[in-house]
Design a protein around this motif. Structure first.
Motif, PDB file in Angstrom:
ATOM      1  N   PHE A 219       0.870  -1.174   0.000  1.00  0.00           N
ATOM      2  CA  PHE A 219       0.000   0.000   0.000  1.00  0.00           C
ATOM      3  C   PHE A 219       0.908   1.226   0.000  1.00  0.00           C
ATOM      4  CE2 PHE A 219      -3.086   3.105   1.069  1.00  0.00           C
ATOM      5  CZ  PHE A 219      -4.349   2.566   0.861  1.00  0.00           C
ATOM      6  N   ARG A 220       0.790   2.049  -1.039  1.00  0.00           N
ATOM      7  CA  ARG A 220       1.630   3.239  -1.147  1.00  0.00           C
ATOM      8  C   ARG A 220       0.982   4.399  -0.382  1.00  0.00           C
ATOM      9  NH1 ARG A 220       5.617   5.310  -4.280  1.00  0.00           N
ATOM     10  NH2 ARG A 220       5.720   3.397  -5.525  1.00  0.00           N
ATOM     11  N   ALA A 221       1.741   4.965   0.553  1.00  0.00           N
ATOM     12  CA  ALA A 221       1.246   6.107   1.332  1.00  0.00           C
ATOM     13  C   ALA A 221       2.450   6.911   1.801  1.00  0.00           C
ATOM     14  CB  ALA A 221       0.408   5.632   2.517  1.00  0.00           C
ATOM     15  N   GLU A 222       2.682   8.031   1.137  1.00  0.00           N
ATOM     16  CA  GLU A 222       3.874   8.827   1.447  1.00  0.00           C
ATOM     17  C   GLU A 222       3.791   9.492   2.822  1.00  0.00           C
ATOM     18  OE1 GLU A 222       4.328  11.609  -1.692  1.00  0.00           O
ATOM     19  OE2 GLU A 222       4.767  10.091  -3.229  1.00  0.00           O
TER      20      GLU A 222
ATOM     21  N   THR B  16      -9.876  -2.908   7.392  1.00  0.00           N
ATOM     22  CA  THR B  16      -9.628  -4.230   6.833  1.00  0.00           C
ATOM     23  C   THR B  16      -9.585  -4.134   5.320  1.00  0.00           C
ATOM     24  OG1 THR B  16     -10.501  -6.489   6.657  1.00  0.00           O
ATOM     25  CG2 THR B  16     -12.099  -4.721   6.909  1.00  0.00           C
ATOM     26  N   ASP B  17      -8.995  -5.167   4.690  1.00  0.00           N
ATOM     27  CA  ASP B  17      -8.982  -5.176   3.229  1.00  0.00           C
ATOM     28  C   ASP B  17     -10.271  -5.735   2.647  1.00  0.00           C
ATOM     29  OD1 ASP B  17      -8.738  -7.855   3.819  1.00  0.00           O
ATOM     30  OD2 ASP B  17      -6.688  -8.045   3.089  1.00  0.00           O
ATOM     31  N   GLY B  18     -11.148  -6.250   3.506  1.00  0.00           N
ATOM     32  CA  GLY B  18     -12.448  -6.728   3.066  1.00  0.00           C
ATOM     33  C   GLY B  18     -12.427  -8.068   2.369  1.00  0.00           C
ATOM     34  N   GLU B  19     -11.273  -8.735   2.319  1.00  0.00           N
ATOM     35  CA  GLU B  19     -11.168 -10.007   1.606  1.00  0.00           C
ATOM     36  C   GLU B  19     -11.624 -11.152   2.515  1.00  0.00           C
ATOM     37  OE1 GLU B  19      -7.354 -10.542  -0.185  1.00  0.00           O
ATOM     38  OE2 GLU B  19      -7.338  -8.575  -1.129  1.00  0.00           O
TER      39      GLU B  19
ATOM     40  N   ASN C  64      -7.626  -1.447   0.470  1.00  0.00           N
ATOM     41  CA  ASN C  64      -7.038  -2.363  -0.502  1.00  0.00           C
ATOM     42  C   ASN C  64      -6.533  -1.507  -1.671  1.00  0.00           C
ATOM     43  OD1 ASN C  64      -6.402  -4.765  -1.974  1.00  0.00           O
ATOM     44  ND2 ASN C  64      -8.002  -5.808  -0.774  1.00  0.00           N
ATOM     45  N   TYR C  65      -5.211  -1.464  -1.834  1.00  0.00           N
ATOM     46  CA  TYR C  65      -4.596  -0.486  -2.736  1.00  0.00           C
ATOM     47  C   TYR C  65      -5.002  -0.690  -4.188  1.00  0.00           C
ATOM     48  CZ  TYR C  65      -1.109   2.725  -4.585  1.00  0.00           C
ATOM     49  OH  TYR C  65      -0.491   3.776  -5.217  1.00  0.00           O
TER      50      TYR C  65
ATOM     51  N   ARG D 255     -21.218   3.891   7.753  1.00  0.00           N
ATOM     52  CA  ARG D 255     -20.761   4.251   6.409  1.00  0.00           C
ATOM     53  C   ARG D 255     -19.692   3.271   5.941  1.00  0.00           C
ATOM     54  NH1 ARG D 255     -20.324  10.870   5.784  1.00  0.00           N
ATOM     55  NH2 ARG D 255     -22.477  11.338   6.411  1.00  0.00           N
ATOM     56  N   TYR D 256     -19.654   3.106   4.624  1.00  0.00           N
ATOM     57  CA  TYR D 256     -18.691   2.201   3.994  1.00  0.00           C
ATOM     58  C   TYR D 256     -17.744   3.030   3.132  1.00  0.00           C
ATOM     59  CZ  TYR D 256     -16.881  -1.959   1.643  1.00  0.00           C
ATOM     60  OH  TYR D 256     -16.073  -2.963   1.171  1.00  0.00           O
ATOM     61  N   TYR D 257     -16.435   2.877   3.372  1.00  0.00           N
ATOM     62  CA  TYR D 257     -15.430   3.670   2.663  1.00  0.00           C
ATOM     63  C   TYR D 257     -14.531   2.743   1.839  1.00  0.00           C
ATOM     64  CZ  TYR D 257     -16.725   7.076   6.266  1.00  0.00           C
ATOM     65  OH  TYR D 257     -17.413   7.907   7.111  1.00  0.00           O
ATOM     66  N   VAL D 258     -14.350   3.090   0.591  1.00  0.00           N
ATOM     67  CA  VAL D 258     -13.408   2.379  -0.270  1.00  0.00           C
ATOM     68  C   VAL D 258     -12.113   3.181  -0.291  1.00  0.00           C
ATOM     69  CG1 VAL D 258     -12.941   1.512  -2.588  1.00  0.00           C
ATOM     70  CG2 VAL D 258     -15.274   1.404  -1.664  1.00  0.00           C
ATOM     71  N   ALA D 259     -11.146   2.753   0.516  1.00  0.00           N
ATOM     72  CA  ALA D 259      -9.860   3.458   0.619  1.00  0.00           C
ATOM     73  C   ALA D 259      -8.852   2.742  -0.272  1.00  0.00           C
ATOM     74  CB  ALA D 259      -9.386   3.474   2.067  1.00  0.00           C
ATOM     75  N   LYS D 260      -8.774   3.189  -1.521  1.00  0.00           N
ATOM     76  CA  LYS D 260      -7.890   2.530  -2.477  1.00  0.00           C
ATOM     77  C   LYS D 260      -6.551   3.237  -2.633  1.00  0.00           C
ATOM     78  CE  LYS D 260      -9.727   4.865  -6.591  1.00  0.00           C
ATOM     79  NZ  LYS D 260     -10.249   4.665  -7.955  1.00  0.00           N
ATOM     80  N   ASP D 261      -6.370   4.361  -1.957  1.00  0.00           N
ATOM     81  CA  ASP D 261      -5.089   5.058  -1.953  1.00  0.00           C
ATOM     82  C   ASP D 261      -5.010   5.905  -0.680  1.00  0.00           C
ATOM     83  OD1 ASP D 261      -6.715   7.310  -2.442  1.00  0.00           O
ATOM     84  OD2 ASP D 261      -6.435   7.115  -4.608  1.00  0.00           O
ATOM     85  N   GLU D 262      -3.898   6.599  -0.507  1.00  0.00           N
ATOM     86  CA  GLU D 262      -3.698   7.334   0.738  1.00  0.00           C
ATOM     87  C   GLU D 262      -4.709   8.459   0.911  1.00  0.00           C
ATOM     88  OE1 GLU D 262       0.033   9.083   3.259  1.00  0.00           O
ATOM     89  OE2 GLU D 262      -0.091   9.694   1.148  1.00  0.00           O
ATOM     90  N   SER D 263      -4.994   9.194  -0.160  1.00  0.00           N
ATOM     91  CA  SER D 263      -5.915  10.323  -0.033  1.00  0.00           C
ATOM     92  C   SER D 263      -7.305   9.871   0.383  1.00  0.00           C
ATOM     93  CB  SER D 263      -5.974  11.098  -1.354  1.00  0.00           C
ATOM     94  OG  SER D 263      -6.450  10.264  -2.402  1.00  0.00           O
ATOM     95  N   SER D 264      -7.799   8.789  -0.187  1.00  0.00           N
ATOM     96  CA  SER D 264      -9.129   8.301   0.186  1.00  0.00           C
ATOM     97  C   SER D 264      -9.131   7.711   1.591  1.00  0.00           C
ATOM     98  CB  SER D 264      -9.614   7.252  -0.821  1.00  0.00           C
ATOM     99  OG  SER D 264      -8.698   6.174  -0.921  1.00  0.00           O
ATOM    100  N   LEU D 265      -7.996   7.137   2.013  1.00  0.00           N
ATOM    101  CA  LEU D 265      -7.898   6.600   3.376  1.00  0.00           C
ATOM    102  C   LEU D 265      -7.924   7.736   4.404  1.00  0.00           C
ATOM    103  CD1 LEU D 265      -7.501   4.327   5.388  1.00  0.00           C
ATOM    104  CD2 LEU D 265      -5.050   4.346   4.866  1.00  0.00           C
ATOM    105  N   ILE D 266      -7.147   8.787   4.154  1.00  0.00           N
ATOM    106  CA  ILE D 266      -7.130   9.929   5.074  1.00  0.00           C
ATOM    107  C   ILE D 266      -8.497  10.618   5.091  1.00  0.00           C
ATOM    108  CG2 ILE D 266      -6.144  12.214   5.467  1.00  0.00           C
ATOM    109  CD1 ILE D 266      -3.484  11.145   4.470  1.00  0.00           C
TER     110      ILE D 266
END
Length: 369
Positions: free
Chosen positions: A135-138, A246-249, A280-281, A304-315
């Motif tokens: 997972f890339r997150a600077e 979680t990665d939801g898998e 899940n990146y 709520r359900y969040y799809v965090a596929k990169d750092e910006s969406s996770l934050i």
């Protein structure tokens, strides 16, 4: 600066008012009882000696007595004449408070029902083998830009706790780590530092490598969180919240003989929303992950359900949860050996300052009746 002083005085007054509301003399004890007794004896002895000296010394007219014209007898007495004794009354009222303050009083055990802004939050972090995907997150990743998703989610959870601590909230938080089974790392606590320390410990690479469960059973974490609320008698209280990273898998539907719907029924019935952060990146909604299943389950709880596929969406997900997690919680607080010195010291000081102010600043209190 004046505004700050006024705010400080208001805070002190509010604190003293709240302390006075729960104060009771029945459980009061003293650290320096003997000192207060000696002071009381000395005060009484001084008063007796002064009275004896006054009685022993002769008094002569014109020197110790005030001669007034007999015409004053014709004037009706003032109804407010008694008010000239107010400074003396305030001074006398301050004496018992000063003696009690000198004894350094404390309440052995104080039980208070207090209300704070915040929520009861169960934080769940997935530590299964599938969380080792990159997972890339600077910003969140401190060792390298690309790290296993587990470390990124731990950093996101830490960011969430930091946001709560920086705000006005005093949450009660619990930490759960899960794989095939769920483990309570930290039960409900209001100590943010303790919670962050627990996250730092589970986020250690060596600790992560030794985590015993490799699979992902999200329902086990939800079940464990609900059991924590039940164990602390919080399940039916308002202000509860669940957050899962979680990665939801996971496609498991039965845990310990209970279906996912059965597990979430307690959350739905007791209005405990679930905020689900699927980390899940580079995977969009439904891309190899049963997002629809989890989203439907989350929506039933009011979360709520969040799809965090990169750092910006996770934050963004973490910050949105922080904004949504508003409210207040009521809890019973136990304090051992609560000091009561400030209460009596300020009462004595206020009485004496009031007496001095009335006597020196107001000519009325120096008049004859």
């Amino acid at each position: 600066m004046e505004d700050g002083m006024v705010a400080t005085l208001k805070a002190m007054a509010g604190s003293l008012a709240a302390e006075w509301q729960v104060f009771g003399f029945d459980g009061l004890q003293f650290w320096h009882r003997d000192t207060a007794r000696l002071a009381l004896v000395a005060l009484g002895a001084s008063a007796v000696i002064l009275l004896l000296l006054r009685a022993a010394l002769g008094r002569t007219p014109g020197r110790h007595y005030l001669a007034v014209p007999a015409l004053l007898r014709l004037a009706p007495p003032s109804r407010l004449a008694w008010t000239r004794h107010l400074p003396l009354l305030l001074f006398v009222l301050g004496l018992p408070a000063a003696v009690l303050a000198l004894a350094d009083p404390y309440s052995a055990l104080v039980v208070e029902d207090v209300t704070y802004p915040g929520r009861r939050i169960s934080l769940m972090i997935d530590a299964s083998d599938s969380m080792q995907t990159a997972f890339r997150a600077e910003t969140l990743n401190t060792r390298n830009d690309v790290q296993p998703a587990f470390f990124t989610t731990v950093a996101a959870a830490e960011r969430f706790v930091q946001l709560r601590r920086q705000g006005k909230y005093r949450d009660l938080m619990a930490l759960v780590e899960f794989g095939n089974r769920a483990y309570v790392i930290t039960p409900f606590t209001s100590d943010y530092d303790n919670l962050l320390l627990s996250m730092a410990l589970i986020g250690d690479p060596v600790e992560f490598s030794m985590f015993p469960d490799s699979g992902t059973v999200i329902a086990s974490a939800l079940e464990e969180s609900i059991e924590i609320f039940r164990a602390f008698n919080y399940l039916e209280a308002s202000g509860n919240l669940m957050v899962i990273f979680t990665d939801g898998e996971d496609t498991t539907s039965i845990v310990h003989g209970r279906s996912l719907d059965d597990i979430l029924k307690s959350a739905v019935d007791n209005q405990i929303p679930l905020f689900f952060v699927r980390t899940n990146y580079n995977k969009s909604f439904g891309e190899g992950i049963p997002d629809a299943k989890w989203q439907a389950a989350v929506e039933r709880t009011g979360g709520r359900y969040y799809v965090a596929k990169d750092e910006s969406s996770l934050i963004a997900a973490v910050e949105d949860i922080d904004r949504e997690a508003v409210g207040a919680i009521s809890t019973r607080q136990y304090t051992n050996q609560q000091p009561r010195f400030p209460l009596f010291a300020l009462l004595a000081a206020a009485s004496w300052i009031g007496a001095a102010g009335l006597k020196l600043a107001t000519p009325w209190f120096g008049r004859l009746p």
